[in-house]
Motif scaffolding. Structure first.
Motif, PDB file in Angstrom:
ATOM      1  N   GLY A  85      32.975  21.020  45.015  1.00 57.82           N
ATOM      2  CA  GLY A  85      31.587  20.834  44.581  1.00 57.82           C
ATOM      3  C   GLY A  85      31.210  21.884  43.560  1.00 57.82           C
ATOM      4  N   ASP A  86      30.197  22.702  43.879  1.00 57.22           N
ATOM      5  CA  ASP A  86      29.736  23.733  42.948  1.00 57.22           C
ATOM      6  C   ASP A  86      30.341  25.102  43.260  1.00 57.22           C
ATOM      7  OD1 ASP A  86      28.375  24.263  45.288  1.00 57.22           O
ATOM      8  OD2 ASP A  86      26.454  24.670  44.308  1.00 57.22           O
ATOM      9  N   LYS A  87      31.435  25.109  44.044  1.00 57.57           N
ATOM     10  CA  LYS A  87      32.077  26.369  44.421  1.00 57.57           C
ATOM     11  C   LYS A  87      33.573  26.351  44.113  1.00 57.57           C
ATOM     12  CE  LYS A  87      29.328  27.754  48.435  1.00 57.57           C
ATOM     13  NZ  LYS A  87      29.415  27.992  49.892  1.00 57.57           N
ATOM     14  N   PHE A  88      34.079  27.531  43.880  1.00 59.00           N
ATOM     15  CA  PHE A  88      35.513  27.790  43.805  1.00 59.00           C
ATOM     16  C   PHE A  88      35.863  28.413  45.151  1.00 59.00           C
ATOM     17  CE2 PHE A  88      38.907  30.898  43.063  1.00 59.00           C
ATOM     18  CZ  PHE A  88      39.846  30.155  42.368  1.00 59.00           C
ATOM     19  N   VAL A  89      36.732  27.769  45.922  1.00 57.54           N
ATOM     20  CA  VAL A  89      37.091  28.257  47.256  1.00 57.54           C
ATOM     21  C   VAL A  89      38.608  28.437  47.317  1.00 57.54           C
ATOM     22  CG1 VAL A  89      36.966  27.834  49.738  1.00 57.54           C
ATOM     23  CG2 VAL A  89      35.115  27.003  48.255  1.00 57.54           C
ATOM     24  N   MET A  90      39.026  29.692  47.343  1.00 52.88           N
ATOM     25  CA  MET A  90      40.452  30.011  47.398  1.00 52.88           C
ATOM     26  C   MET A  90      40.798  30.407  48.833  1.00 52.88           C
ATOM     27  SD  MET A  90      42.601  32.846  45.166  1.00 52.88           S
ATOM     28  CE  MET A  90      42.729  31.881  43.654  1.00 52.88           C
ATOM     29  N   PRO A  91      41.808  29.760  49.426  1.00 52.46           N
ATOM     30  CA  PRO A  91      42.181  30.074  50.810  1.00 52.46           C
ATOM     31  C   PRO A  91      42.568  31.555  50.993  1.00 52.46           C
ATOM     32  CG  PRO A  91      43.269  28.071  50.070  1.00 52.46           C
ATOM     33  CD  PRO A  91      42.625  28.688  48.866  1.00 52.46           C
ATOM     34  N   THR A  92      42.327  32.050  52.178  1.00 54.92           N
ATOM     35  CA  THR A  92      42.561  33.457  52.520  1.00 54.92           C
ATOM     36  C   THR A  92      43.963  33.920  52.146  1.00 54.92           C
ATOM     37  OG1 THR A  92      41.044  33.154  54.360  1.00 54.92           O
ATOM     38  CG2 THR A  92      42.403  35.129  54.406  1.00 54.92           C
ATOM     39  N   GLU A  93      44.976  33.151  52.495  1.00 51.48           N
ATOM     40  CA  GLU A  93      46.359  33.559  52.225  1.00 51.48           C
ATOM     41  C   GLU A  93      46.639  33.689  50.730  1.00 51.48           C
ATOM     42  OE1 GLU A  93      48.657  34.739  54.363  1.00 51.48           O
ATOM     43  OE2 GLU A  93      47.021  34.562  55.817  1.00 51.48           O
ATOM     44  N   VAL A  94      46.020  32.834  49.937  1.00 47.07           N
ATOM     45  CA  VAL A  94      46.216  32.891  48.483  1.00 47.07           C
ATOM     46  C   VAL A  94      45.518  34.123  47.909  1.00 47.07           C
ATOM     47  CG1 VAL A  94      45.922  31.657  46.297  1.00 47.07           C
ATOM     48  CG2 VAL A  94      46.454  30.380  48.386  1.00 47.07           C
ATOM     49  N   VAL A  95      44.321  34.411  48.396  1.00 48.75           N
ATOM     50  CA  VAL A  95      43.596  35.620  47.955  1.00 48.75           C
ATOM     51  C   VAL A  95      44.433  36.853  48.289  1.00 48.75           C
ATOM     52  CG1 VAL A  95      41.483  36.987  48.164  1.00 48.75           C
ATOM     53  CG2 VAL A  95      41.363  34.501  48.305  1.00 48.75           C
ATOM     54  N   LYS A  96      44.976  36.893  49.499  1.00 51.15           N
ATOM     55  CA  LYS A  96      45.819  38.037  49.903  1.00 51.15           C
ATOM     56  C   LYS A  96      47.051  38.148  49.001  1.00 51.15           C
ATOM     57  CE  LYS A  96      45.785  37.114  54.436  1.00 51.15           C
ATOM     58  NZ  LYS A  96      46.057  37.230  55.883  1.00 51.15           N
ATOM     59  N   HIS A  97      47.624  37.023  48.630  1.00 51.44           N
ATOM     60  CA  HIS A  97      48.812  37.014  47.765  1.00 51.44           C
ATOM     61  C   HIS A  97      48.505  37.697  46.431  1.00 51.44           C
ATOM     62  CE1 HIS A  97      52.388  35.514  45.703  1.00 51.44           C
ATOM     63  NE2 HIS A  97      51.593  35.013  44.772  1.00 51.44           N
ATOM     64  N   PHE A  98      47.450  37.243  45.753  1.00 50.40           N
ATOM     65  CA  PHE A  98      47.104  37.813  44.454  1.00 50.40           C
ATOM     66  C   PHE A  98      46.680  39.276  44.575  1.00 50.40           C
ATOM     67  CE2 PHE A  98      46.356  33.270  43.162  1.00 50.40           C
ATOM     68  CZ  PHE A  98      47.344  33.235  42.196  1.00 50.40           C
ATOM     69  N   THR A  99      45.886  39.589  45.583  1.00 47.89           N
ATOM     70  CA  THR A  99      45.398  40.954  45.758  1.00 47.89           C
ATOM     71  C   THR A  99      46.541  41.896  46.109  1.00 47.89           C
ATOM     72  OG1 THR A  99      43.290  40.031  46.515  1.00 47.89           O
ATOM     73  CG2 THR A  99      43.659  42.364  46.941  1.00 47.89           C
ATOM     74  N   SER A 100      47.475  41.447  46.921  1.00 49.79           N
ATOM     75  CA  SER A 100      48.637  42.277  47.287  1.00 49.79           C
ATOM     76  C   SER A 100      49.490  42.604  46.068  1.00 49.79           C
ATOM     77  CB  SER A 100      49.497  41.558  48.319  1.00 49.79           C
ATOM     78  OG  SER A 100      48.835  41.455  49.533  1.00 49.79           O
ATOM     79  N   MET A 101      49.663  41.624  45.190  1.00 42.82           N
ATOM     80  CA  MET A 101      50.443  41.889  43.978  1.00 42.82           C
ATOM     81  C   MET A 101      49.782  42.981  43.143  1.00 42.82           C
ATOM     82  SD  MET A 101      52.120  38.315  42.666  1.00 42.82           S
ATOM     83  CE  MET A 101      50.578  37.495  42.340  1.00 42.82           C
ATOM     84  N   LEU A 102      48.461  42.908  42.985  1.00 40.08           N
ATOM     85  CA  LEU A 102      47.766  43.911  42.189  1.00 40.08           C
ATOM     86  C   LEU A 102      47.770  45.261  42.890  1.00 40.08           C
ATOM     87  CD1 LEU A 102      46.210  44.757  39.697  1.00 40.08           C
ATOM     88  CD2 LEU A 102      44.121  43.925  40.793  1.00 40.08           C
ATOM     89  N   TYR A 103      47.583  45.274  44.206  1.00 35.92           N
ATOM     90  CA  TYR A 103      47.606  46.540  44.947  1.00 35.92           C
ATOM     91  C   TYR A 103      48.961  47.226  44.767  1.00 35.92           C
ATOM     92  CZ  TYR A 103      46.874  49.959  48.641  1.00 35.92           C
ATOM     93  OH  TYR A 103      46.739  51.134  49.340  1.00 35.92           O
ATOM     94  N   GLY A 104      50.035  46.469  44.879  1.00 30.44           N
ATOM     95  CA  GLY A 104      51.375  47.028  44.673  1.00 30.44           C
ATOM     96  C   GLY A 104      51.562  47.559  43.259  1.00 30.44           C
ATOM     97  N   ALA A 105      51.045  46.839  42.283  1.00 29.19           N
ATOM     98  CA  ALA A 105      51.134  47.298  40.897  1.00 29.19           C
ATOM     99  C   ALA A 105      50.344  48.595  40.712  1.00 29.19           C
ATOM    100  CB  ALA A 105      50.614  46.220  39.949  1.00 29.19           C
ATOM    101  N   THR A 106      49.181  48.679  41.344  1.00 25.45           N
ATOM    102  CA  THR A 106      48.361  49.893  41.253  1.00 25.45           C
ATOM    103  C   THR A 106      49.114  51.086  41.828  1.00 25.45           C
ATOM    104  OG1 THR A 106      46.346  48.562  41.450  1.00 25.45           O
ATOM    105  CG2 THR A 106      46.131  50.926  41.836  1.00 25.45           C
ATOM    106  N   ARG A 107      49.805  50.879  42.943  1.00 21.25           N
ATOM    107  CA  ARG A 107      50.605  51.959  43.535  1.00 21.25           C
ATOM    108  C   ARG A 107      51.644  52.462  42.529  1.00 21.25           C
ATOM    109  NH1 ARG A 107      53.551  50.744  48.529  1.00 21.25           N
ATOM    110  NH2 ARG A 107      53.358  52.969  48.944  1.00 21.25           N
ATOM    111  N   GLY A 108      52.314  51.528  41.857  1.00 20.22           N
ATOM    112  CA  GLY A 108      53.320  51.906  40.870  1.00 20.22           C
ATOM    113  C   GLY A 108      52.730  52.597  39.655  1.00 20.22           C
ATOM    114  N   ILE A 109      51.594  52.102  39.198  1.00 16.45           N
ATOM    115  CA  ILE A 109      50.920  52.718  38.046  1.00 16.45           C
ATOM    116  C   ILE A 109      50.563  54.167  38.364  1.00 16.45           C
ATOM    117  CG2 ILE A 109      48.795  52.688  36.663  1.00 16.45           C
ATOM    118  CD1 ILE A 109      48.965  49.534  36.911  1.00 16.45           C
ATOM    119  N   LEU A 110      50.059  54.412  39.585  1.00 15.66           N
ATOM    120  CA  LEU A 110      49.713  55.784  39.974  1.00 15.66           C
ATOM    121  C   LEU A 110      50.944  56.689  39.983  1.00 15.66           C
ATOM    122  CD1 LEU A 110      47.027  55.778  42.803  1.00 15.66           C
ATOM    123  CD2 LEU A 110      46.914  56.815  40.540  1.00 15.66           C
ATOM    124  N   VAL A 111      52.054  56.199  40.507  1.00 14.84           N
ATOM    125  CA  VAL A 111      53.278  56.998  40.518  1.00 14.84           C
ATOM    126  C   VAL A 111      53.631  57.415  39.090  1.00 14.84           C
ATOM    127  CG1 VAL A 111      55.781  56.895  40.907  1.00 14.84           C
ATOM    128  CG2 VAL A 111      54.217  56.083  42.670  1.00 14.84           C
TER     129      VAL A 111
END
Length: 142
Positions: A85-111
């Motif tokens: 309808g008028d919303k974008f609804v991304m399932p929890t597991e998919v949100v975790k997938h994308f967020t985990s990839m970025l979190y891991g990249a952030t860890r590497g960038i900091l190193v």
């Protein structure tokens, strides 16, 4: 989501990085880390963005801050499956997938950013995003 998720990673970038030295005692290694996440979409071209902000604090003083951003392009079928309808609804597991990839990249960038400095021992610890992300992402479409 019953069908497979179709996407490609377009980029990961550092939006912000600041290291502030408040005469930090290197022997006192207790620090608070605050993480926050935000998301954006452009449904017409399938773009999905994930932003991770991380702040290292000692008491009320900011010691270090980093903000990273990942941009993904969802294929048409995946994007359509998230439009409700008028919303974008991304399932929890998919949100975790994308967020985990970025979190891991952030860890590497900091190193990389801290390598060779006296702050090289500052690490962004691994976390279980299942404790943080526990419901679907819902964004209203304009």
């Amino acid at each position: 989501m019953k069908e497979s998720l179709g996407y490609k990673s377009l980029n990961i970038k550092t939006n912000q990085f600041a290291l502030i030295d408040h005469g930090l005692d290197q022997n006192d290694n207790v620090m608070q880390i605050k993480n926050s996440y935000s998301y954006g979409i452009e449904p017409d071209n399938g773009m999905f963005e994930c932003i991770h902000s991380c702040t290292f604090l000692k008491g009320d003083k900011i010691i270090m801050k980093i903000e990273t951003q990942a941009t993904y392009q969802l294929n048409e079928a995946s994007m359509k499956s998230f439009i409700k309808g008028d919303k974008f609804v991304m399932p929890t597991e998919v949100v975790k997938h994308f967020t985990s990839m970025l979190y891991g990249a952030t860890r590497g960038i900091l190193v990389c950013k801290l390598e060779g400095t006296r702050y090289a021992s500052f690490v962004l610890p691994p976390i279980n995003l299942g404790e943080t992300i526990n419901k679907p992402l819902e964004l209203f479409l304009n």
